[in-house]
Every structure is written in C-alpha cells, then in structure tokens.
Design a protein around this motif. Structure first.
Motif, PDB file in Angstrom:
ATOM      1  N   TYR A 117       0.917  -1.073   0.158  1.00 19.48           N
ATOM      2  CA  TYR A 117      -0.065  -0.005   0.025  1.00 19.48           C
ATOM      3  C   TYR A 117       0.945   1.410   0.096  1.00 19.48           C
ATOM      4  O   TYR A 117       1.601   1.375   1.281  1.00 19.48           O
ATOM      5  N   GLU A 120       0.160   7.682   0.908  1.00 14.55           N
ATOM      6  CA  GLU A 120      -0.568   8.598   0.132  1.00 14.55           C
ATOM      7  C   GLU A 120      -0.707  10.089   0.930  1.00 14.55           C
ATOM      8  O   GLU A 120      -0.852   9.846   2.018  1.00 14.55           O
ATOM      9  N   TRP A 122      -2.709  12.950   2.212  1.00 12.54           N
ATOM     10  CA  TRP A 122      -4.096  13.211   2.213  1.00 12.54           C
ATOM     11  C   TRP A 122      -4.194  14.781   2.654  1.00 12.54           C
ATOM     12  O   TRP A 122      -5.339  15.105   2.525  1.00 12.54           O
ATOM     13  N   LYS A 233      -9.100   0.661   2.128  1.00  6.73           N
ATOM     14  CA  LYS A 233     -10.451   1.161   1.869  1.00  6.73           C
ATOM     15  C   LYS A 233     -10.543   2.650   2.587  1.00  6.73           C
ATOM     16  O   LYS A 233     -10.963   3.542   1.943  1.00  6.73           O
ATOM     17  N   THR A 235      -8.164   4.444   3.509  1.00 12.07           N
ATOM     18  CA  THR A 235      -7.150   5.454   2.734  1.00 12.07           C
ATOM     19  C   THR A 235      -7.847   6.071   1.519  1.00 12.07           C
ATOM     20  O   THR A 235      -8.138   7.317   1.321  1.00 12.07           O
ATOM     21  N   GLU A 236      -8.596   5.272   0.637  1.00 11.71           N
ATOM     22  CA  GLU A 236      -9.505   5.681  -0.187  1.00 11.71           C
ATOM     23  C   GLU A 236     -10.530   6.605   0.037  1.00 11.71           C
ATOM     24  O   GLU A 236     -10.760   7.683  -0.655  1.00 11.71           O
ATOM     25  N   LYS A 240     -10.950  10.447  -0.919  1.00 10.47           N
ATOM     26  CA  LYS A 240     -12.260  10.992  -1.684  1.00 10.47           C
ATOM     27  C   LYS A 240     -12.782  12.178  -0.916  1.00 10.47           C
ATOM     28  O   LYS A 240     -13.524  12.785  -1.392  1.00 10.47           O
TER      29      LYS A 240
END
Length: 303
Positions: A117, A120, A122, A233, A235-236, A240
């Motif tokens: 993974y 990311e 954010w 999930k 993280t997504e 989003k």
C-alpha cells in the motif's frame, strides 16, 4: 373451583407459549446483536503532527472521517496522537498500529510500513512570505525577515532556497507577534500564519514559496491481510473526502477550497519536495546540507 381448572390450565399454557415464543425471539435478537458486535473491526491510527496545521486538530479530523467511514463499513477508527520519536520507539518495542499518519521526511518508520500500500498524501500545507506593508517581496532579505521555526519541518530548506538563510528564527507565535509589532518587514511562515493574520483582521500580502515543500501529511498502512485491506479502503475514503480538509485550513491537491487569502496557496507545484519516508542517513544528509548552506547538495538529494 374445580370447574374452572381446565380454563386456567389452557390460559396458563397459552401464556407459556407466548413467553417461549418471545423468549426465543429476544434470544435470537441478542445473539444477532452480539454477533454484529463481535464482527466490529477496529483500525488503529497514530497521528503525528510534524508541522503546524491551519487550525484545529488533524487527529480530530481523522476521527470525524472515521465516523463517516463507519457508516459504510463495520469498522471503528481509533486515533491516537503522539510524537515521531514516541512512534519509532513503540515500533521498536513491537507495539504497532494499523496505520500511521505522518509528515514528509519521517524516519524510523520506513521498515514497518506495508509496501503493498503506497504512502498517500491526504493533505498539505505550504511555505509563504508574508508582509503587512508591501507586496514587493523582492525586498525581503535576511535582515528584514523573521522565520517561523515551525515544529519538526525543514524551514531552513525553504529559507535556503529563497535566499533568506541566516534570517532570525523565532518560535511560531513569537515570529508572528514580531511581524505584527513591526520589528520585521517580512515573515517566512506557512498557512498557520495566514490564518493567524486572517483572525486578527489586518491587511496583509502573501507570496507562496514554490521552491520547496515538506509540509505534506501522509498516511501509510502497516497491517496486512483483511486488516490491511480495510486500511486501504479507509485511505481511499480519506482521499475521496479531500474537500473536507478546509475544516482544518489545509490544502488537498486537486481541490479548489478557498476564496480568501488561503486561495493563493492552492493548485501549486513545487520544485523540490521531501520524500514521505526517509532513512536516518538521508535525513542527516539533508540537514547537514542546510547547515552548510549547500543549495546544490540539497537539490541533488531532493531531486
């Protein structure tokens, strides 16, 4: 009395049947509730603040996003704030969360993250020059500028790239107060200083610094298996909902969030950035290049 006994027996039998029926129903309901409770997963996140935000708490922000995520997934998000040193020490002792949210250039975490993974970003901040007097920032120099020392971020790198290395460095609030009091014409700060000036209600000018930025907040997954998948999930979901970072006066690349003084800090690209996770040797090399005022060495490390 005897002639009523059959009726009483029938009534009692009926009551018992009803009790058994409802008893079975409530037992099934309780069993179902216990089963749902037992299936509730917990994702633990360590939040590390390595730079000043905009306003509010990033840990509270993650909790609020976690509450929204819980409505879609049977997952409870548990967020704990701690320092980078404390996080690294806990990991050495075998104490590990499912995820870590941290600032760019974090070292001591790199060997623990799940490489399946990617890290990311954010949210982010950004460096800037501020003035109460003029929008002619070409007049800024090391004598008339004060630098906000920040927390654990590399303000010195931003100063070096801007030709302001050697300017006075003060703690965040002190740097802001000295600008307000007229002791300096310029302040090398970040988004938190913009918010301070907005709250004060004074007129001011902003110039974003695009030469360098390490004010990124990353999140990485440490767990594997089903927990790792759930972390992915989350993280997504976090990404989003990037527009929500306006609640904490930070920025999310790809989103236009502001129509005030913060708007000039959006949609920027940066010449040099600090990687998400680095080794201790790399971090030492960067800090040494800053101390030596070696811009070329710094560029070679950050290329």
């Amino acid at each position: 009395m005897k002639k009523f006994t059959p009726h009483l027996l029938s009534l009692l039998c009926g009551i018992l049947c009803v009790l058994v029926l409802f008893g079975g129903f409530f037992a099934a309901f309780a069993s179902s509730a216990d089963s749902e409770q037992s299936e509730l997963k917990t994702i633990s996140i360590w939040q590390i603040d390595s730079f000043e935000g905009g306003k509010g708490s990033r840990a509270e922000y993650l909790r609020s996003i976690g509450e929204k995520f819980a409505k879609e997934e049977n997952v409870y998000i548990e967020v704990t704030s701690l320092s980078l040193d404390a996080a690294a020490e806990n990991l050495k002792r075998g104490v590990s969360p499912d995820m870590i949210s941290y600032g760019a250039g974090a070292c001591g975490l790199e060997s623990y993250v799940n490489q399946d993974y990617p890290a990311e970003a954010w949210c982010r901040g950004g460096y800037c020059l501020l003035s109460l007097e003029t929008d002619d920032f070409s007049a800024a120099n090391s004598q008339n500028t004060v630098i906000n020392a920040g927390k654990n971020n590399l303000t010195g790198a931003a100063a070096l790239f801007c030709g302001l290395y050697g300017a006075d460095i003060l703690q965040p609030t002190s740097a802001y107060v000295n600008l307000i009091n007229g002791n300096y014409k310029f302040l090398l700060g970040a988004q938190r200083d913009i918010v301070r000036l907005m709250v004060r209600g004074v007129n001011f000018y902003v110039k974003p610094i695009t030469e360098f930025n390490d004010l990124y907040q990353y999140i990485s997954v440490l767990s594997s298996g089903e927990k790792g998948w759930l972390c992915g999930k989350f993280t997504e979901f976090l990404l989003k909902n990037g527009e929500s970072v306006s609640d904490i006066c930070l920025f999310c690349d790809g989103y236009k969030l502001y129509d005030n003084a913060l708007s000039c800090m959006e949609g920027l690209s940066f010449d040099y950035k600090m990687p998400a996770l680095v080794s201790e040797g790399f971090k030492n090399g960067v800090t040494q290049a800053i101390k030596d005022c070696d811009t070329e060495k710094l560029k070679s490390l950050l290329k």
